[in-house]
Motif scaffolding. Structure first.
Motif, PDB file in Angstrom:
ATOM      1  N   PRO A  77       0.804  -1.234   0.000  1.00  0.00           N
ATOM      2  CA  PRO A  77       0.000   0.000   0.000  1.00  0.00           C
ATOM      3  C   PRO A  77       0.833   1.279   0.000  1.00  0.00           C
ATOM      4  CG  PRO A  77      -0.834  -1.541   1.631  1.00  0.00           C
ATOM      5  CD  PRO A  77       0.386  -2.165   1.052  1.00  0.00           C
ATOM      6  N   GLN A  78       1.864   1.332   0.824  1.00  0.00           N
ATOM      7  CA  GLN A  78       2.617   2.601   0.971  1.00  0.00           C
ATOM      8  C   GLN A  78       3.372   2.993  -0.288  1.00  0.00           C
ATOM      9  OE1 GLN A  78       2.909  -0.111   2.742  1.00  0.00           O
ATOM     10  NE2 GLN A  78       5.021  -0.705   3.146  1.00  0.00           N
ATOM     11  N   LYS A  79       3.549   2.023  -1.221  1.00  0.00           N
ATOM     12  CA  LYS A  79       4.261   2.374  -2.462  1.00  0.00           C
ATOM     13  C   LYS A  79       3.301   2.728  -3.598  1.00  0.00           C
ATOM     14  CE  LYS A  79       8.712   0.542  -1.676  1.00  0.00           C
ATOM     15  NZ  LYS A  79       9.556  -0.626  -1.797  1.00  0.00           N
ATOM     16  N   ARG A  80       1.991   2.743  -3.316  1.00  0.00           N
ATOM     17  CA  ARG A  80       1.027   3.002  -4.398  1.00  0.00           C
ATOM     18  C   ARG A  80       0.619   4.461  -4.471  1.00  0.00           C
ATOM     19  NH1 ARG A  80      -2.823  -2.262  -5.133  1.00  0.00           N
ATOM     20  NH2 ARG A  80      -1.184  -3.785  -4.765  1.00  0.00           N
ATOM     21  N   ASP A  81       0.890   5.200  -3.427  1.00  0.00           N
ATOM     22  CA  ASP A  81       0.543   6.618  -3.374  1.00  0.00           C
ATOM     23  C   ASP A  81      -0.954   6.860  -3.566  1.00  0.00           C
ATOM     24  OD1 ASP A  81       1.032   9.220  -2.963  1.00  0.00           O
ATOM     25  OD2 ASP A  81       1.872   9.652  -4.941  1.00  0.00           O
ATOM     26  N   VAL A  82      -1.740   6.073  -2.836  1.00  0.00           N
ATOM     27  CA  VAL A  82      -3.184   6.303  -2.836  1.00  0.00           C
ATOM     28  C   VAL A  82      -3.605   6.609  -1.400  1.00  0.00           C
ATOM     29  CG1 VAL A  82      -3.547   4.682  -4.724  1.00  0.00           C
ATOM     30  CG2 VAL A  82      -3.862   3.911  -2.386  1.00  0.00           C
ATOM     31  N   ALA A  83      -4.694   7.348  -1.230  1.00  0.00           N
ATOM     32  CA  ALA A  83      -5.188   7.627   0.118  1.00  0.00           C
ATOM     33  C   ALA A  83      -6.620   7.144   0.200  1.00  0.00           C
ATOM     34  CB  ALA A  83      -5.135   9.117   0.395  1.00  0.00           C
ATOM     35  N   MET A  84      -6.895   6.377   1.252  1.00  0.00           N
ATOM     36  CA  MET A  84      -8.240   5.808   1.383  1.00  0.00           C
ATOM     37  C   MET A  84      -8.945   6.425   2.592  1.00  0.00           C
ATOM     38  SD  MET A  84      -9.301   1.873   0.958  1.00  0.00           S
ATOM     39  CE  MET A  84     -10.869   1.210   1.492  1.00  0.00           C
ATOM     40  N   VAL A  85     -10.185   6.847   2.388  1.00  0.00           N
ATOM     41  CA  VAL A  85     -11.006   7.317   3.508  1.00  0.00           C
ATOM     42  C   VAL A  85     -12.056   6.239   3.765  1.00  0.00           C
ATOM     43  CG1 VAL A  85     -12.580   9.104   4.350  1.00  0.00           C
ATOM     44  CG2 VAL A  85     -10.661   9.731   2.875  1.00  0.00           C
ATOM     45  N   PHE A  86     -12.013   5.679   4.959  1.00  0.00           N
ATOM     46  CA  PHE A  86     -12.909   4.580   5.278  1.00  0.00           C
ATOM     47  C   PHE A  86     -14.271   5.100   5.730  1.00  0.00           C
ATOM     48  CE2 PHE A  86      -8.629   3.106   5.732  1.00  0.00           C
ATOM     49  CZ  PHE A  86      -8.652   1.860   5.128  1.00  0.00           C
ATOM     50  N   GLN A  87     -15.237   4.213   5.668  1.00  0.00           N
ATOM     51  CA  GLN A  87     -16.613   4.561   5.994  1.00  0.00           C
ATOM     52  C   GLN A  87     -16.755   5.185   7.382  1.00  0.00           C
ATOM     53  OE1 GLN A  87     -19.264   1.392   5.152  1.00  0.00           O
ATOM     54  NE2 GLN A  87     -20.914   2.224   6.392  1.00  0.00           N
ATOM     55  N   ASP A 163     -14.627   5.160   0.749  1.00  0.00           N
ATOM     56  CA  ASP A 163     -15.575   4.063   0.960  1.00  0.00           C
ATOM     57  C   ASP A 163     -16.768   4.577   1.766  1.00  0.00           C
ATOM     58  OD1 ASP A 163     -16.859   1.690   1.110  1.00  0.00           O
ATOM     59  OD2 ASP A 163     -15.305   0.624   2.229  1.00  0.00           O
ATOM     60  N   GLU A 164     -17.837   4.891   1.085  1.00  0.00           N
ATOM     61  CA  GLU A 164     -19.070   5.396   1.708  1.00  0.00           C
ATOM     62  C   GLU A 164     -18.752   6.395   2.820  1.00  0.00           C
ATOM     63  OE1 GLU A 164     -22.341   3.214   1.542  1.00  0.00           O
ATOM     64  OE2 GLU A 164     -21.529   1.476   0.532  1.00  0.00           O
ATOM     65  N   PRO A 165     -18.015   7.455   2.520  1.00  0.00           N
ATOM     66  CA  PRO A 165     -17.554   8.328   3.605  1.00  0.00           C
ATOM     67  C   PRO A 165     -18.656   9.173   4.231  1.00  0.00           C
ATOM     68  CG  PRO A 165     -16.984   9.289   1.509  1.00  0.00           C
ATOM     69  CD  PRO A 165     -17.585   7.952   1.212  1.00  0.00           C
ATOM     70  N   LEU A 166     -19.826   9.247   3.592  1.00  0.00           N
ATOM     71  CA  LEU A 166     -20.865  10.132   4.118  1.00  0.00           C
ATOM     72  C   LEU A 166     -22.034   9.381   4.736  1.00  0.00           C
ATOM     73  CD1 LEU A 166     -21.025  12.682   1.152  1.00  0.00           C
ATOM     74  CD2 LEU A 166     -19.385  12.539   3.030  1.00  0.00           C
ATOM     75  N   SER A 167     -21.911   8.068   4.830  1.00  0.00           N
ATOM     76  CA  SER A 167     -23.091   7.284   5.220  1.00  0.00           C
ATOM     77  C   SER A 167     -23.536   7.546   6.660  1.00  0.00           C
ATOM     78  CB  SER A 167     -22.834   5.804   5.009  1.00  0.00           C
ATOM     79  OG  SER A 167     -21.637   5.464   5.644  1.00  0.00           O
ATOM     80  N   THR A 191      -7.641  12.082  -9.149  1.00  0.00           N
ATOM     81  CA  THR A 191      -8.476  10.962  -9.610  1.00  0.00           C
ATOM     82  C   THR A 191      -9.099  10.287  -8.388  1.00  0.00           C
ATOM     83  OG1 THR A 191      -6.825  10.688 -11.319  1.00  0.00           O
ATOM     84  CG2 THR A 191      -8.452   8.917 -11.097  1.00  0.00           C
ATOM     85  N   THR A 192     -10.401  10.071  -8.455  1.00  0.00           N
ATOM     86  CA  THR A 192     -11.117   9.596  -7.266  1.00  0.00           C
ATOM     87  C   THR A 192     -12.013   8.408  -7.580  1.00  0.00           C
ATOM     88  OG1 THR A 192     -11.105  11.815  -6.317  1.00  0.00           O
ATOM     89  CG2 THR A 192     -12.829  10.335  -5.536  1.00  0.00           C
ATOM     90  N   VAL A 193     -11.952   7.409  -6.717  1.00  0.00           N
ATOM     91  CA  VAL A 193     -12.925   6.312  -6.793  1.00  0.00           C
ATOM     92  C   VAL A 193     -13.751   6.383  -5.517  1.00  0.00           C
ATOM     93  CG1 VAL A 193     -13.324   3.846  -7.087  1.00  0.00           C
ATOM     94  CG2 VAL A 193     -11.271   4.895  -8.066  1.00  0.00           C
ATOM     95  N   TYR A 194     -15.043   6.504  -5.700  1.00  0.00           N
ATOM     96  CA  TYR A 194     -15.959   6.758  -4.591  1.00  0.00           C
ATOM     97  C   TYR A 194     -16.983   5.632  -4.541  1.00  0.00           C
ATOM     98  CZ  TYR A 194     -19.110   9.623  -1.710  1.00  0.00           C
ATOM     99  OH  TYR A 194     -19.902  10.118  -0.704  1.00  0.00           O
ATOM    100  N   VAL A 195     -16.970   4.884  -3.454  1.00  0.00           N
ATOM    101  CA  VAL A 195     -17.878   3.748  -3.332  1.00  0.00           C
ATOM    102  C   VAL A 195     -19.149   4.151  -2.601  1.00  0.00           C
ATOM    103  CG1 VAL A 195     -18.179   1.689  -1.899  1.00  0.00           C
ATOM    104  CG2 VAL A 195     -16.247   1.831  -3.456  1.00  0.00           C
ATOM    105  N   THR A 196     -20.277   3.761  -3.137  1.00  0.00           N
ATOM    106  CA  THR A 196     -21.547   4.026  -2.455  1.00  0.00           C
ATOM    107  C   THR A 196     -22.629   3.031  -2.901  1.00  0.00           C
ATOM    108  OG1 THR A 196     -23.270   5.678  -2.063  1.00  0.00           O
ATOM    109  CG2 THR A 196     -22.174   5.790  -4.175  1.00  0.00           C
ATOM    110  N   HIS A 197     -23.604   2.790  -1.992  1.00  0.00           N
ATOM    111  CA  HIS A 197     -24.748   1.971  -2.409  1.00  0.00           C
ATOM    112  C   HIS A 197     -25.926   2.895  -2.708  1.00  0.00           C
ATOM    113  CE1 HIS A 197     -25.397   2.540   1.921  1.00  0.00           C
ATOM    114  NE2 HIS A 197     -26.662   2.628   1.546  1.00  0.00           N
ATOM    115  N   ASP A 198     -25.695   4.217  -2.572  1.00  0.00           N
ATOM    116  CA  ASP A 198     -26.755   5.199  -2.712  1.00  0.00           C
ATOM    117  C   ASP A 198     -26.688   5.801  -4.120  1.00  0.00           C
ATOM    118  OD1 ASP A 198     -28.312   7.447  -2.685  1.00  0.00           O
ATOM    119  OD2 ASP A 198     -27.564   8.218  -0.791  1.00  0.00           O
TER     120      ASP A 198
END
Ligand code: ATP
Ligand code: MG
Length: 364
Positions: A77-87, A163-167, A191-198
């Motif tokens: 993970p630390q070599k991919r330079d991505v930041a994840m915000v968990f639910q 990952d569903e950061p506003l739920s 660039t953003t990937v945003y996961v939601t079921h809404d």
């Protein structure tokens, strides 16, 4: 030979199995630089797992991941330079917001002074500069969410993963947070990937949406493309508020076209040709239907079930046979409704799905 993809984030035939459960099933996605991409689907369809694969928190069973032209499939993970915000924001409860936000810089060995400056800068940007010395438990949900975002952007990653950061937010705060995140993403161009079921959230925020069911991405398109041209019944029944009405029936060949027979009504489709009598589904959007109160009118016979005022609009629930149908009308144009009505839809606005669920007619 390796073909390096042109897009910024590329998933190629990505598969992840947990024992017998195939959580992610041959997912291929190509996301352009700076785009806001939403991954939308029901609970358990594999959204979080896909995100964790991109972050490097899970190892794929097969397939590859490219970021900015580089194969990162085997990178930690630390070599991919991505930041994840968990639910659940996952802020460290014993650290102040300042310490939380500065943490990614601290573990990367940045000097104290530059951490302090950078944290102030980002906090300013997110309008939480005045509460930096509080613990997460001493700030509101919306402020915690902004702190989690601040921690994600503090080192300007190549990709944001949400990952569903506003739920967990209430309706008003969620609306504010959506606007804020969308604005921030456009401003930073990350660039953003945003996961939601809404679906409303995905529609409101994304440049492009990938709809996922049972581990597979079944359709990718802009919010309006998905709304207007769903590829199949599953997508049609997932997008829209409320989603598309879908009624079962039979489709049979007739001179010059086909006839759809539903519960107490028939409709003729000039442009559709079938070889034999087959099961099919009629689709129409709640906001594109009208109600006729005179039973001499043609249309789909329906029984009134409930009327819900929404403000400028009214949501009407009806029963066609045993199927529930929604119709959305402007409050001003709402007639006094008898128990039995006809649902009328402009033929050009109708959808048809074949027995497999594939869409065979979309509006003109
Ligand atoms: N570590 C694991 N071990 C076993 N099965 C798992 C694991 N993680 C996820 N799964 C299974 O994989 C499937 C996809 O899970 P995932 O968490 O990716 O779904 P999701 O789309 O994020 O759902 P939700 O909207 O509920 O968060 C589910 O069937 C889930 O039970
Ligand atoms: Mg999830």
């Amino acid at each position: 030979m390796t073909i390096v993809p042109q897009s910024f984030l590329s998933l190629q035939d990505l598969t992840k199995a947990f024992g017998k459960v195939i959580a992610v099933d041959k997912v291929s996605l190509h996301i352009e630089k700076g785009k806001f991409f939403a991954l939308l689907g029901p609970s358990g369809c594999g959204k979080t797992t896909t995100l964790r694969l991109v972050a490097g928190l899970e190892k794929p069973s097969s397939g590859r991941i490219f970021i900015d032209g580089r194969d990162v499939t085997a990178l930690p993970p630390q070599k991919r330079d991505v930041a994840m915000v968990f639910q659940d924001y996952a802020l460290y409860p014993h650290m102040t917001l300042r310490q939380n936000i500065g943490y990614p810089l601290k573990v990367r060995g940045f000097p104290k002074k530059s951490i302090a400056t950078r944290v102030e800068e980002v906090a300013e940007h997110l309008m939480i500069a005045d509460i930096l010395d509080r613990l997460p438990s001493q700030v509101s949900g919306g402020q915690q969410q902004r702190a989690a975002v601040a921690r994600a952007i503090v080192h300007a990653p190549k990709i944001f993963l949400f990952d569903e950061p506003l739920s967990n937010l209430d309706a008003k705060l969620r609306l504010e947070a959506r606007a804020f995140l969308k604005h921030l993403q456009k401003e930073l161009g990350i660039t953003t990937v945003y996961v939601t079921h809404d679906q409303a959230e995905a529609m409101a925020m994304a440049d492009e949406i990938g709809v996922m069911f049972a581990g597979r991405v079944v359709q990718v398109g802009s919010p309006l493309e998905l709304y207007r041209y769903p590829k199949n019944r599953d997508v049609a029944a997932f997008i829209g508020n409320p989603p598309m009405n879908i009624l079962p029936g039979r489709l049979e060949p007739k001179a010059g076209g086909s006839q759809f027979s539903g519960e107490g009504y028939t409709l003729f489709f000039e442009s559709i040709h079938v070889l034999e009598d087959t099961r099919a589904y009629l689709g129409f959007r709640p906001e594109q239907a009208q109600l006729m109160c005179d039973l001499k009118d043609s249309g789909i016979p329906a029984q009134l079930y409930a009327v819900q005022p929404l403000g400028s609009e009214v949501l009407i629930t009806l029963l066609v046979g045993t199927e529930t149908v929604y119709v959305k009308l402007y409050s001003e144009s709402l007639p006094a409704l008898p128990d039995l009505v006809r649902v009328k839809v402009d033929p050009s606005r109708l959808y048809l799905f074949d027995s497999t669920g594939a869409c065979i007619k979309v509006p003109k």
